[in-house]
Design a protein around this motif. Structure first.
Motif, PDB file in Angstrom:
ATOM      1  N   ALA A  23     -48.596  31.166  57.944  1.00 58.99           N
ATOM      2  CA  ALA A  23     -49.428  30.718  56.821  1.00 58.99           C
ATOM      3  C   ALA A  23     -49.131  31.474  55.531  1.00 58.99           C
ATOM      4  O   ALA A  23     -49.582  31.056  54.461  1.00 58.99           O
ATOM      5  N   MET A  24     -48.359  32.556  55.604  1.00 56.51           N
ATOM      6  CA  MET A  24     -48.140  33.409  54.436  1.00 56.51           C
ATOM      7  C   MET A  24     -47.505  32.671  53.255  1.00 56.51           C
ATOM      8  O   MET A  24     -47.898  32.905  52.098  1.00 56.51           O
ATOM      9  N   PRO A  25     -46.505  31.783  53.443  1.00 60.58           N
ATOM     10  CA  PRO A  25     -45.955  31.073  52.271  1.00 60.58           C
ATOM     11  C   PRO A  25     -47.008  30.307  51.489  1.00 60.58           C
ATOM     12  O   PRO A  25     -47.032  30.355  50.253  1.00 60.58           O
ATOM     13  N   GLY A  26     -47.888  29.605  52.190  1.00 62.00           N
ATOM     14  CA  GLY A  26     -48.962  28.887  51.498  1.00 62.00           C
ATOM     15  C   GLY A  26     -49.927  29.835  50.819  1.00 62.00           C
ATOM     16  O   GLY A  26     -50.420  29.555  49.720  1.00 62.00           O
ATOM     17  N   PHE A  58     -39.959  28.723  52.299  1.00 66.03           N
ATOM     18  CA  PHE A  58     -40.598  29.124  53.547  1.00 66.03           C
ATOM     19  C   PHE A  58     -41.419  28.010  54.189  1.00 66.03           C
ATOM     20  O   PHE A  58     -42.096  28.249  55.191  1.00 66.03           O
ATOM     21  N   GLU A  59     -41.352  26.828  53.614  1.00 64.83           N
ATOM     22  CA  GLU A  59     -42.144  25.724  54.164  1.00 64.83           C
ATOM     23  C   GLU A  59     -41.642  25.325  55.528  1.00 64.83           C
ATOM     24  O   GLU A  59     -40.438  25.257  55.785  1.00 64.83           O
ATOM     25  N   ARG A  60     -42.573  25.121  56.465  1.00 67.74           N
ATOM     26  CA  ARG A  60     -42.239  24.706  57.829  1.00 67.74           C
ATOM     27  C   ARG A  60     -42.658  23.266  58.052  1.00 67.74           C
ATOM     28  O   ARG A  60     -43.733  22.861  57.641  1.00 67.74           O
ATOM     29  N   LYS A  61     -41.803  22.509  58.686  1.00 66.48           N
ATOM     30  CA  LYS A  61     -42.141  21.137  59.068  1.00 66.48           C
ATOM     31  C   LYS A  61     -42.574  21.115  60.515  1.00 66.48           C
ATOM     32  O   LYS A  61     -41.844  21.523  61.411  1.00 66.48           O
ATOM     33  N   TRP A  62     -43.786  20.642  60.742  1.00 67.71           N
ATOM     34  CA  TRP A  62     -44.299  20.620  62.125  1.00 67.71           C
ATOM     35  C   TRP A  62     -44.184  19.232  62.708  1.00 67.71           C
ATOM     36  O   TRP A  62     -44.307  18.244  62.058  1.00 67.71           O
TER      37      TRP A  62
END
Length: 432
Positions: free
Chosen positions: A339-342, A428-432
């Motif tokens: 969650a750190m990037p957000g 750093f965005e993650r695609k879930w």
């Protein structure tokens, strides 16, 4: 055509009419949306163009070359002067003497009063710094590029119309003639105004700069970041991961959402009442400004951090707990890193909002005229938005361009912070 065929034809006609009506409604809606966007872009371009045209002149200045005799009879310095003696010497007297030597025809007192402002009063500091660095040059004649006076700069930038009647303009005919003599001898230099970034505030527009305000903004933002980021992240983690769902939690969440919409001047009043009147912290100091902006920024950071935590899939938590991790380990080792990037993005956006605030800082006294550069978070200081506010109220023409130039500098900082937020989110965005 029988009755069934007529009914079917009527239905087809009604369907086509309804479809055409829907298509036209969608097209009208799209046209309104595109028109609104274009109108907003036009207003933005007009606004930025206006600020840029007015503020571009703040980044350039004019210097006049003058041969100055470093006469110790005027300075009256001893053989080995102390620091205080160097600072107290009459360097402006040297410049006035040099102007009189350059224009020997100027003899009357009234003409001398018009002649001396051709050169800025800050020119004495330039001569002083040279002599302190080269004391062996005493009693010699040196050529200096000295900052022109405010009216000289305004005239050379075209802000003063020479066609007006002499009584209706500040720059008189004699001054125009003397300045023209500088120009004819190639003794005028047009250069980048580095002093706009290295000088502090001044009542003289040609001397005024942003260094003090930029330093004050950096100290204030440092205090805000150090306080708001850990508190905001901790509050978001507690509310999202540990707090029980009851009326108290709902009350806290509602108030956090409401605080995000409270006018910023209310936080300024709160800061003046608590931090200055009750806690007796120094007035107009970055520490007080940082505390006030922390209160204002916290709701934004908490809301953004909670949204980032919610975006982490429950499967991450379930997998960590399935291999024996405790609740705290799940949060610290798995949820928080993801969650750190957000959280960082929300923090940067909140900091950018705080950087542009003026009203709460006015309430805690950061509107004071401060010449010295703050050396710590407890020294008196001002910030960029407040400096812009102060300059906008001054009547001199050069302060108009200084105000617009400072707005451009502030917009540059805000743009850099928002670009950094976008880069961090994309990286750093993650695609879930």
């Amino acid at each position: 055509m029988n009755a069934l065929e007529r009914i079917a034809a009527n239905k087809d006609e009604l369907l086509r009419a309804g479809m055409n009506k829907r298509i036209w409604s969608e097209r009208i809606f799209q046209a309104i949306g595109i028109g609104s966007i274009m109108l907003g872009l036009i207003f933005l371009v007009v606004l930025l163009s206006s600020i840029t045209l007015k503020g571009a002149g703040a980044f350039t200045t004019y210097d006049l070359r003058l041969d100055v005799t470093l006469d110790n009879d005027i300075l009256e310095l001893p053989e080995n002067p102390t620091q205080s003696q160097w600072l107290a010497a009459d360097y402006e007297g040297l410049i006035k003497q040099a102007l009189r030597e350059k224009f020997p025809e100027v003899t009357s007192r009234s003409e001398k009063r018009m002649l001396y402002p051709l050169i800025s009063t800050s020119a004495g500091y330039q001569v002083r710094d040279f002599l302190m660095a080269h004391p062996e040059k005493m009693n010699t004649t040196q050529s200096f590029w000295l900052t022109a006076g405010a009216d000289s700069i305004a005239f050379m930038k075209g802000y003063i119309d020479p066609q007006l009647e002499q009584a209706d303009r500040r720059f008189k005919d004699n001054q125009i003639q003397w300045l023209k003599e500088f120009q004819d001898n190639d003794d005028v230099d047009h250069s980048f105004n580095l002093g706009f970034f290295t000088s502090t505030d001044s009542r003289e527009p040609e001397q005024a700069g942003l260094r003090g305000a930029i330093t004050g903004s950096l100290f204030t933002m440092l205090v805000t970041l150090v306080l708001s980021f850990p508190i905001g992240v901790a509050a978001a983690i507690y509310l999202e991961e540990f707090a029980k769902r009851n009326k108290l939690t709902e009350f806290i969440e509602i108030n956090i959402a409401n605080l995000a919409a409270v006018p910023s001047i209310v936080f300024g009043l709160l800061g003046a009442a608590i931090f200055i009147n009750v806690m007796h912290l120094p007035r107009a100091a970055p520490i007080v400004g940082g505390l006030v902006l922390t209160l204002m920024t916290l709701p934004t950071i908490i809301i953004a951090s909670r949204a980032a935590i919610k975006a982490v899939p429950p499967s991450i938590r379930d997998a960590a707990m399935g291999i024996g991790a405790s609740k705290m380990q799940v949060v610290l080792h798995h949820v928080l890193p993801l969650a750190m990037p957000g959280m960082l993005t929300g923090t940067i956006i909140g900091m950018a909002q705080a950087l542009g605030e003026t009203a709460p800082l006015l309430m805690i006294g950061m509107v004071a005229f401060i010449v010295d550069i703050p050396g710590s978070i407890t020294d008196s200081a001002t910030v960029l938005p407040v400096q812009i506010y102060m300059w906008s109220d001054l009547p001199e023409r050069l302060f108009v361009e200084k105000t617009s130039g400072a707005i451009l500098v502030l917009l540059m900082f805000l743009a850099c912070m928002n670009i950094l937020a976008v880069i961090l989110r994309k990286k750093f965005e993650r695609k879930w």
